[in-house]
Design a protein around this motif. Structure first.
Motif, PDB file in Angstrom:
ATOM      1  N   PRO A  20       0.861  -1.191   0.000  1.00  0.00           N
ATOM      2  CA  PRO A  20       0.000   0.000   0.000  1.00  0.00           C
ATOM      3  C   PRO A  20       0.891   1.232   0.000  1.00  0.00           C
ATOM      4  O   PRO A  20       2.014   1.199   0.525  1.00  0.00           O
ATOM      5  N   PRO A 164     -12.925  -1.512  -8.629  1.00  0.00           N
ATOM      6  CA  PRO A 164     -12.217  -2.111  -7.505  1.00  0.00           C
ATOM      7  C   PRO A 164     -11.482  -3.401  -7.888  1.00  0.00           C
ATOM      8  O   PRO A 164     -11.243  -4.247  -7.042  1.00  0.00           O
ATOM      9  N   ARG A 165     -11.119  -3.540  -9.154  1.00  0.00           N
ATOM     10  CA  ARG A 165     -10.420  -4.732  -9.631  1.00  0.00           C
ATOM     11  C   ARG A 165      -9.589  -4.337 -10.858  1.00  0.00           C
ATOM     12  O   ARG A 165      -9.619  -3.179 -11.298  1.00  0.00           O
ATOM     13  N   SER A 191      -8.198   2.274 -12.199  1.00  0.00           N
ATOM     14  CA  SER A 191      -8.127   1.328 -11.092  1.00  0.00           C
ATOM     15  C   SER A 191      -6.780   1.460 -10.402  1.00  0.00           C
ATOM     16  O   SER A 191      -5.781   1.846 -11.027  1.00  0.00           O
ATOM     17  N   LEU A 192      -6.758   1.119  -9.136  1.00  0.00           N
ATOM     18  CA  LEU A 192      -5.505   1.039  -8.395  1.00  0.00           C
ATOM     19  C   LEU A 192      -4.796  -0.281  -8.633  1.00  0.00           C
ATOM     20  O   LEU A 192      -3.637  -0.436  -8.228  1.00  0.00           O
ATOM     21  N   PHE A 193      -5.469  -1.216  -9.307  1.00  0.00           N
ATOM     22  CA  PHE A 193      -5.019  -2.603  -9.320  1.00  0.00           C
ATOM     23  C   PHE A 193      -4.726  -3.104 -10.729  1.00  0.00           C
ATOM     24  O   PHE A 193      -5.468  -2.800 -11.670  1.00  0.00           O
ATOM     25  N   THR A 197      -6.379  -8.690 -11.045  1.00  0.00           N
ATOM     26  CA  THR A 197      -6.708  -8.547  -9.623  1.00  0.00           C
ATOM     27  C   THR A 197      -8.212  -8.647  -9.430  1.00  0.00           C
ATOM     28  O   THR A 197      -8.965  -7.888 -10.034  1.00  0.00           O
ATOM     29  N   ALA A 199     -11.875  -8.386  -7.316  1.00  0.00           N
ATOM     30  CA  ALA A 199     -12.445  -7.472  -6.324  1.00  0.00           C
ATOM     31  C   ALA A 199     -12.488  -8.160  -4.956  1.00  0.00           C
ATOM     32  O   ALA A 199     -12.660  -9.372  -4.856  1.00  0.00           O
ATOM     33  N   SER A 200     -12.332  -7.353  -3.900  1.00  0.00           N
ATOM     34  CA  SER A 200     -12.399  -7.850  -2.525  1.00  0.00           C
ATOM     35  C   SER A 200     -12.846  -6.700  -1.645  1.00  0.00           C
ATOM     36  O   SER A 200     -12.981  -5.560  -2.102  1.00  0.00           O
ATOM     37  N   THR A 203     -10.134  -4.029  -1.796  1.00  0.00           N
ATOM     38  CA  THR A 203     -10.061  -3.240  -3.034  1.00  0.00           C
ATOM     39  C   THR A 203     -11.265  -2.309  -3.149  1.00  0.00           C
ATOM     40  O   THR A 203     -11.155  -1.204  -3.688  1.00  0.00           O
ATOM     41  N   ALA A 206     -10.459   0.742  -0.883  1.00  0.00           N
ATOM     42  CA  ALA A 206      -9.408   1.574  -1.472  1.00  0.00           C
ATOM     43  C   ALA A 206      -9.942   2.341  -2.676  1.00  0.00           C
ATOM     44  O   ALA A 206      -9.616   3.519  -2.876  1.00  0.00           O
ATOM     45  N   SER A 207     -10.779   1.703  -3.477  1.00  0.00           N
ATOM     46  CA  SER A 207     -11.342   2.353  -4.659  1.00  0.00           C
ATOM     47  C   SER A 207     -12.336   3.436  -4.277  1.00  0.00           C
ATOM     48  O   SER A 207     -12.440   4.469  -4.958  1.00  0.00           O
TER      49      SER A 207
END
Length: 280
Positions: A20, A164-165, A191-193, A197, A199-200, A203, A206-207
């Motif tokens: 992170p 989020p993925r 996306s950050l990912f 990746t 989704a969870s 995530t 964070a999104s």
């Protein structure tokens, strides 16, 4: 002989895949991304990082989307407001449009399982926001967010989506057409990912924070107190972005809106015209 040095982009992508932002922010303040990555590799007792191949991983991921970093001209300057949680980079489809889209981005978000009244309100607020020249920004989630994207598209305006993925697949999966249509119509998806990746819970949270940082205000149409949209609204309030809330109907599905109003962390907007007045 070819250079073995990592590019800043590859090093940041490698760091983002494993840490992170706040865990490496202090090091990045004094060292380049390649040096920070090498430090982490050298101090990784598991040996896992040494097995990672940053150049190859970045090249493969960029077959799907672009990895944008803070030194790029298209980087959204507003993300600096996140401080040590500022992303190391963003995965983007439609990155060329980011500066125009984020300059006047407004989130329109809320419950996934939204009431009929909330969806009607979403269409009205999203259409007004889009027609006033703001960028409707949301997730691809069911309910309020997908409806907001659809309303802006019907108004002929590009939108910005935060997922989020990884951007190789939509979230939810059956919104694949919506995912493709946004950059195709002049919008962007971020996306950050990296691709692949899933989704969870982590995530999603964070999104939600990323969505708050990217926009100049949040229209929270209807939200349960535990919904992801509430994390967006609360982060926005912490970042001094206005949170605009239509009058709660008294339904339990808007208890998040009720709490934010009671805490004076949101502004009541009876209709889209009042919301636009707050955005001036």
């Amino acid at each position: 002989m070819p250079s073995t040095a990592l590019s800043e982009r590859a090093a940041r992508a490698a760091l983002a895949a494993h840490f992170p932002p706040h865990q490496v922010a202090a090091h990045l303040a004094h060292h380049c991304a390649e040096e920070v990555w090498q430090y982490e590799v050298d101090h990784d007792a598991s040996g896992r990082l040494a097995q990672y191949t940053p150049r190859e991983e970045l090249a493969n991921a960029q077959l799907t989307c672009q990895f944008v970093i803070p030194s790029d001209d298209v980087w959204p300057a507003a993300l600096a407001d996140l401080g040590p949680n500022c992303p190391l980079g963003l995965w983007v489809r439609g990155h060329e449009q980011l500066p125009q889209l984020t300059a006047r981005a407004v989130a329109v978000t809320g419950n996934r399982a939204a009431t009929a009244k909330a969806l009607t309100r979403t269409k009205a607020f999203a259409t007004a926001v889009a027609e006033a020249g703001h960028t409707v920004t949301a997730t691809l989630a069911y309910g309020v967010d997908a409806t907001a994207h659809g309303a802006a598209a019907q108004a002929g305006r590009a939108t910005l989506a935060v997922l989020p993925r990884g951007l190789d697949r939509a979230h939810p999966h059956d919104h694949a057409q919506l995912l493709s249509s946004i950059p195709a119509s002049g919008g962007a998806v971020v996306s950050l990912f990296p691709p692949g990746t899933p989704a969870s819970g982590a995530t999603l949270r964070a999104s939600a924070a990323l969505l708050a940082a990217l926009v100049r205000a949040v229209v929270l149409v209807e939200a349960l107190d535990h919904a992801e949209a509430m994390h967006t609204a609360e982060t926005a309030a912490d970042l001094n972005r206005p949170v605009l809330v239509p009058p709660p109907t008294g339904d339990v599905r808007a208890d998040g809106n009720v709490r934010l109003l009671a805490e004076q962390r949101a502004v009541l907007v009876p209709d889209p015209a009042h919301a636009l007045a707050e955005l001036r």
